[in-house]
Each structure stands twice: as C-alpha cells, then as structure tokens.
Design an enzyme around this catalytic site. Sequence first.
Site, short mmCIF file in Angstrom:
data_model
loop_
_atom_site.label_atom_id
_atom_site.label_comp_id
_atom_site.label_asym_id
_atom_site.label_seq_id
_atom_site.Cartn_x
_atom_site.Cartn_y
_atom_site.Cartn_z
N CYS A 145 2.03 -2.51 0.87
CA CYS A 145 2.03 -1.42 -0.11
C CYS A 145 1.40 -0.14 0.42
O CYS A 145 1.63 0.93 -0.14
CB CYS A 145 1.28 -1.86 -1.37
SG CYS A 145 2.17 -3.12 -2.33
N ALA A 146 0.62 -0.22 1.47
CA ALA A 146 0.02 0.99 2.07
C ALA A 146 1.00 1.72 2.97
O ALA A 146 0.70 2.81 3.46
CB ALA A 146 -1.24 0.62 2.86
#
Length: 353
Positions: A145-146
């Site tokens: 997700c980063a």
Amino acid sequence: MNRAAVPVALLSLATASPPHILAQDDVAEAARRLFQDRFPQFERMAGVFKTAGVRTRQSVQPMEWYLEPRGWPDRTAAYLEGGVDLFVQAAERALAGAGLRGADVDIIVTVSSTGIATPSLEARAMARLGLRPDVRRVPVFGLGCAGGAAGLGLASALARASPRAVVLLVTVELCSLAFRLEDLSKADIVATALFGDGAAACVLATDGEGFAEVEASAERTWPDTLDIMGWRVESNGLGVILARSIPAFAKQHLRAAMVCMLAANRQELGDIDRFLCHPGGMKVIEALESSLGMPQGQLDHEREVLADHGNMSAPTVLFVLDRARRAGLSHLSVLTALGPGFTASSVTLRRTA
C-alpha cells in the site's frame, strides 16, 4: 528526507480501472453464501461490509470467477492479462496528458506487489506502448500500500539524477486476485470487504511544466513490525497479512514520523496545506486525521476514492492525488501512505499550475 536540488516537475497523472464493477451489497451477499457455513465467526464480522466505507469496486474478473477455487496458474494468468491491460491504459493516458509518446520515455518505474511477472509488466507492455529498446526498466515489488507514494519518490529521484530524462511511473495492483475460498482468516474477510483493482501512472521530468513540483520525499520504517502487513506465500496464492492494530498504530506513531520526515526538509506540520493520504480503510482514515491533527471528515477525497474504488493498494493514493488535482491542488501538499515494513512513505508536492 531527499530534498530536491534540481526541480522535478510532475507533468501528468492518469488512472485506470478494470471493467467489472462489484457493488458492495452484492459482494457481501456472495460472501455470506460462501463463508457462513465454513467460517463460524462470519456473522460476527459481516458488519465490516457496511463499515468499510466501500460502495463499489472494480475487478479484472467478473464476480463468478472468484466463486471457484483458484491456484497459482489461474491467478497468475489473470494477473498478467489484466495487469498488462491496466498498465497500458494508465500509461497511455499519462503520456497523452504530458503530450508525449512511448518513444519519449527514458526510464520506466513499475510498482506492483499483487502478482509475479518475469518478465515484468513493463517488458510485456513495451510493444503496445511503443517504448524504445534502450528504455531503462525499474520494476519494484513488495511496497504494498505504500507503493504509490514510495514509487513517486523513487521516480522523482531517478528524474533528478538523470536531467532531461522522461520518467514514467506506473503502479498496478490486482488485490482481488488474493480472494480465496480456503484457509479463511479474519484478515481474509476484511480484505474481501475492502480490496479492489486499479492502476495509476504519472510522467516526471526536470524539463517541462507540470501541475506540481516534487520538492522532497521520505520514508520511515519502524523496527519489529514485519507482521503488521504483507503477503503470505501459500500453495494456492498470496494470503493477506492485515493486523487489526493498523489503525491504532497509525494513530499513535504517524505524527512523530511525519514530524521527523518534514524536519529534514526544514518544514513543520503547520506548513502543510493538505495531507493526501492512502485510504487503507475507514478506520485508518479516521486514525490518520486524529494523528495529524485534522478535523474528522477533512480527508474527503480519501473517503470518496475508498467509496468508489475500494483499497487498491499502491495506486490508491494516486487516485486521491488525481481528485485533489481536479478539485484544485493546495499550494503545499504531502502525499503519504503506509505499507509493509511497516513503513510510512511521503512525497512533498508544491503546486506550480
């Protein structure tokens, strides 16, 4: 924090979504039929489909595809076909937005963690995009997700290190392919209520005028947090690792991490006009607002993206940036996302248009 010695312009940004639309009510009903008899805690957890903040999501396969057991061959075939299509769509739109063609690209950064492709996605998309044979390829796996924020920071660093080069960043995630019928966990139920598929792309260069300038980028990884988020590599595919503690962790730790990241660029929280955050889920959004001292409800673009697309992992924060750009980007913004590691990634953007 990596402060830009050479200005890097964000020339364009584009998004792409797959064709199959999954209404949350339909997903919840299908999950009930599939899971209530085999997962005793399902009814107690079923409320997550209403509280996740998701109305619709998009997927590379129709819902019926997910209702049959799938192993690595099926999932990989779907990843390669759907992933390359989304890759090309997002890249073509971003290049068109910058007034460029595939042959103008010097460096291409691919961010994806929801499937395995060797050769990687950009190699498979080269002919369709008209990329040159000498384009430099930088595939990146494992950011989760980063990846949207970290990928943008990496792409800007490459552009800065190669003046006059055109850098294309494409992030593609097909989170729906992790949906499983076997070996259910609480994290799998949450993922079923939350995750969708999507892609985003942007073009960066030290030459040219864009809608924003990448002023700085940073990352901060906390020790002893490997079990908070990630994938389990299992015999039938990737299994999600998603700790219940993520919202509480973000609420407790993000502010201090952001203060440190901004301080390296001689900035403070009060200098930032708008934080553009990866909407991991409704509880995460609320935790981010609390941690960064925002009124509840301020992260409106984040809530809208979550409602319309679900959590698409890495591309999601770029969908948020796209909405902010269309609504009118603030003078100074910080794009930020949390991902496996456990890591916070941030990119400081200064509006130029």
